[in-house]
Design a protein around this motif. Sequence first.
Motif: not given
Length: 209
Positions: A110-130
């Motif tokens: 029910s949560v858009p995938s892009l929103l999930l990615v943005l929420l996690v990326a807001a607290t972390l700094t993922p590189g290509p693998a992340g």
Amino acid sequence: MKRRAIGYALAAGLIAVPLLLAAFGPLLAGPAGPRSVSFASGAGHWLGTDSGGRDVWRQVLLGGRSVVLVALGATGLAYLVAVPLGLTAALTRRTWWEEALMRPLDVVISVPSLLLVLLVAATLTPGPAGLAALVGLAAVPEAARVVHAAAAEISARPAVEALRIQGESWWRTAFGYVARSMRRTLAADAGIRLTGALYLVATAAFLGI
């Protein structure tokens, strides 16, 4: 048969052309020319230039390989988690266990995938693998539901019951028969998941993640 062969050839060509451009794009990009802001296409700039004066076509050639590789990694990771999860839920004879596995996925969907990615990326700094891990995990719920639906239909066949009566292991029943029987479904769904992963990775790159 001839018409089917032509269809397969056209489909293979449509897939191969962008993948080849992504793989060999950096070799075809050439050196960077002088910058000039011109959003319209013109001589020397097939797709025009961006606000920084960089040639858009050259940027596509340079960035395509990393986007495709990250998307392929994300898709592979999604199925690495989704296939065992969906098979376990479909083959269990305990309804409560099936519900415990699948209902949380419905909440995540029910949560858009892009929103999930943005929420996690807001607290972390993922590189290509992340980023591949984030996009892959975001695709797990939908992929698992497809696996579960296909496996539930196959698990109702007499052949599966015969394997259980013969005392075959869960592994052989799940992967040796059920997973093999739904490989066409998985192949079709993989195309959808890869397209979604490409969209998410490209969007994340555009947003600077």
